[in-house]
Design an enzyme around this catalytic site. Structure first.
Site, PDB file in Angstrom:
ATOM      1  N   SER A  81      -7.314   0.904 -22.625  1.00 10.50           N
ATOM      2  CA  SER A  81      -6.508  -0.246 -22.191  1.00 10.50           C
ATOM      3  C   SER A  81      -5.406   0.188 -21.236  1.00 10.50           C
ATOM      4  CB  SER A  81      -5.901  -0.907 -23.442  1.00 10.50           C
ATOM      5  OG  SER A  81      -4.907  -1.830 -23.106  1.00 10.50           O
ATOM      6  N   ARG A 103      -8.580   3.803 -30.993  1.00 14.56           N
ATOM      7  CA  ARG A 103      -9.083   3.429 -32.323  1.00 14.56           C
ATOM      8  C   ARG A 103     -10.183   2.370 -32.245  1.00 14.56           C
ATOM      9  NH1 ARG A 103      -3.412   1.669 -34.432  1.00 14.56           N
ATOM     10  NH2 ARG A 103      -3.626   0.845 -32.333  1.00 14.56           N
ATOM     11  N   ASP A 104      -9.929   1.289 -31.549  1.00  7.89           N
ATOM     12  CA  ASP A 104     -10.826   0.132 -31.552  1.00  7.89           C
ATOM     13  C   ASP A 104     -12.102   0.389 -30.740  1.00  7.89           C
ATOM     14  OD1 ASP A 104     -12.058  -2.325 -30.898  1.00  7.89           O
ATOM     15  OD2 ASP A 104     -10.165  -3.393 -31.236  1.00  7.89           O
ATOM     16  N   LYS A 107     -13.131  -2.194 -27.921  1.00  8.50           N
ATOM     17  CA  LYS A 107     -12.303  -2.042 -26.713  1.00  8.50           C
ATOM     18  C   LYS A 107     -12.733  -0.807 -25.912  1.00  8.50           C
ATOM     19  CE  LYS A 107      -7.820  -2.052 -27.656  1.00  8.50           C
ATOM     20  NZ  LYS A 107      -6.428  -2.188 -27.972  1.00  8.50           N
ATOM     21  N   ASP A 132      -7.672   7.715 -34.747  1.00  8.79           N
ATOM     22  CA  ASP A 132      -6.235   7.467 -34.669  1.00  8.79           C
ATOM     23  C   ASP A 132      -5.566   8.814 -34.383  1.00  8.79           C
ATOM     24  OD1 ASP A 132      -3.516   7.144 -35.182  1.00  8.79           O
ATOM     25  OD2 ASP A 132      -3.861   5.571 -36.670  1.00  8.79           O
ATOM     26  N   SER A 211       5.462   9.367 -20.837  1.00  8.16           N
ATOM     27  CA  SER A 211       6.715   8.948 -21.466  1.00  8.16           C
ATOM     28  C   SER A 211       7.039   7.546 -20.957  1.00  8.16           C
ATOM     29  CB  SER A 211       7.805   9.968 -21.135  1.00  8.16           C
ATOM     30  OG  SER A 211       9.056   9.580 -21.624  1.00  8.16           O
ATOM     31  N   TYR A 225      11.918   3.084 -29.884  1.00  7.72           N
ATOM     32  CA  TYR A 225      10.954   3.513 -28.861  1.00  7.72           C
ATOM     33  C   TYR A 225      11.473   4.695 -28.037  1.00  7.72           C
ATOM     34  CZ  TYR A 225       7.961   2.955 -24.696  1.00  7.72           C
ATOM     35  OH  TYR A 225       7.098   3.156 -23.645  1.00  7.72           O
ATOM     36  N   LYS A 229       9.984   8.694 -26.922  1.00  2.99           N
ATOM     37  CA  LYS A 229       9.626   9.076 -25.550  1.00  2.99           C
ATOM     38  C   LYS A 229      10.496  10.235 -25.061  1.00  2.99           C
ATOM     39  CE  LYS A 229       6.260   6.199 -24.788  1.00  2.99           C
ATOM     40  NZ  LYS A 229       4.897   6.727 -24.584  1.00  2.99           N
TER      41      LYS A 229
END
Ligand SMILES: NC(=O)C1=CN([C@@H]2O[C@H](COP(=O)(O)OP(=O)(O)OC[C@H]3O[C@@H](n4cnc5c(N)ncnc54)[C@H](OP(=O)(O)O)[C@@H]3O)[C@@H](O)[C@H]2O)C=CC1
Ligand SMILES: CCCCCCCCCCCCCCCC(=O)[C@@H](N)CO
Length: 370
Positions: A81, A103-104, A107, A132, A211, A225, A229
């Site tokens: 993605s 993971r998905d 997708k 994961d 980052s 968050y 980073k």
């Protein structure tokens, strides 16, 4: 002797040492003293020019040789993605073999289909592996092993898997602080740890950490968050010092807000302050960000930034980060003071955004109570 420039001569005379200089030189200086500052200026300028030329002559020793992406094996975590997918496409367009990690599974397959369309030869492969990256190191190590068995040793690893939470400190769920460190930081440590031994053996490779501009400065709403980073920068600097003699180069990318499914999700709950402050450095398209990141990684640049604000932030926050080109080093030296001055104005405007939003909220509350 009337010029201040001649005080050393005067001193010599007073000391009775004027015999040290020959007469003709004394006379020459007396009649042309006004040219002395100019001569000194020219000498200093000549030294600077010679120094810069010398730096440029040794620059091939500092800059690595570019990595050839044609036929290379590139692993992209978070490659199903947004920015990660665009990085995969950019590498695929240049002839790379790709492993997508996320993971998905649906997708992943969807992204594979999209990337496949950009093939430049019929040997190219896109491999998808679901895992994961933040949970269990041995799982991640297995994934890298599988990928190496199918597509050969990893030439470039792009750590792009990441998640965001934007909310006021006391509104962030306590578990979130841990989860963000796990995915954004440990989720980059694990794949890197798994590819480094082979890269060191082969004495080649590239590691990219994605980052964020929020990894260069702390901002309202990013108390969970930003630290995750910032951590990547510490990791990248330490690791780069260890692996440079093995011809492995690290790149840290600091993108601004980028139009991706991840950002759309984040925007649903983003505080107004965070939105207004982030708007400062605009919205980028993931294709553009990916192009810059891939170019910098291929060249082995330690720092990768997009846009004018990105450039200023990177020069301003360069600290003790390694320098990968003479031009970059010189630019940092020359611009530091100017950019700090500009930064103070930005900080002032951010503070006033925060104050205005707080006052508006309080006014709203008061109106409701009335
Ligand atoms: N978009 C932006 O404005 C900016 C983004 N960034 C950073 O860039 C990176 C990509 O962002 P963006 O493209 O917006 O994100 P997206 O949400 O669009 O994509 C995130 C990708 O990471 C994967 N991922 C998330 N968690 C895990 C996990 N635990 N294990 C494996 N894969 C995982 C997702 O797949 P799945 O969920 O299936 O696992 C997906 O492929 C992030 O690190 C982000 O912090 C930096 C600056 C700006
Ligand atoms: C000379 C000094 C110049 C200073 C310029 C300052 C600009 C600050 C803007 C910060 C924007 C932060 C975006 C974070 C995006 C992100 O990581 C999330 N969207 C992830 O999803």
């Amino acid at each position: 002797m009337c010029s201040p420039w001649l005080w050393p001569l005067q001193l010599l005379q007073e000391e009775g040492l004027n015999s040290v200089l020959p007469d003709w030189l004394c006379q020459f200086i007396h009649s042309w003293w006004f040219l002395l500052p100019l001569v000194m200026l020219l000498v200093v300028a000549a030294f600077i020019v010679a120094f810069v030329l010398l730096l440029y002559m040794v620059s091939p020793l500092i800059s690595p040789r570019p990595l050839k992406l044609n036929g290379a094996h590139v692993v992209v975590t978070g490659g199903s993605s947004g920015i990660g997918k665009c990085i995969a496409i950019e590498c695929y367009k240049q002839g790379a073999f790709i492993t997508l990690v996320a993971r998905d599974e649906s997708k992943l397959l969807q992204a594979k289909k999209e990337i496949d369309k950009h093939a430049i030869n019929d040997k190219q492969v896109v491999l998808c592996i679901s895992v994961d990256v933040s949970k269990d190191y041995s799982q991640v190590e297995d994934v890298i092993k599988q990928a190496q068995e199918k597509l050969g040793p990893v030439d470039m690893l792009v750590n792009c898997a990441g998640i965001t939470v934007a909310a006021k400190f006391e509104e962030v769920k306590v578990d979130c602080f841990k989860r963000l460190m796990e995915v954004n930081y440990l989720g980059s440590v694990y794949p890197t740890r798994a590819v480094i031994p082979t890269m060191k053996e082969r004495r080649m490779g590239r590691i990219v950490f994605v980052s964020s501009q929020a990894g260069q400065l702390g901002l309202f709403g990013y108390t969970a968050y930003s630290p995750s980073k910032f951590a990547l920068r510490g990791l990248a600097e330490s690791l780069q010092m260890e692996i440079k003699p093995y011809n492995i180069y690290v790149t840290v990318a600091y993108p601004p807000d980028t139009d991706t499914p991840g950002l759309a999700e984040e925007n649903k709950t983003k505080p107004l302050e965070t939105k207004l402050i982030s708007e400062t450095s605009g919205l980028c398209q993931p294709e553009q960000v990916a192009k810059v990141i891939v170019k910098d990684a291929v060249q082995g640049n330690f720092n990768s930034s997009v846009g004018a604000d990105g450039y200023m932030l990177s020069a301003l926050t360069c600290g003790m980060s390694p320098v990968t080109s003479i031009t970059e080093g010189l630019q940092q030296i020359v611009t530091m003071g100017l950019f700090r001055t500009i930064a103070l104005f930005y900080l002032g405007s951010f503070d006033s955004i925060v104050r205005r939003c707080m006052m508006q909220r309080e006014q709203l509350k008061k109106n409701r109570q009335d």
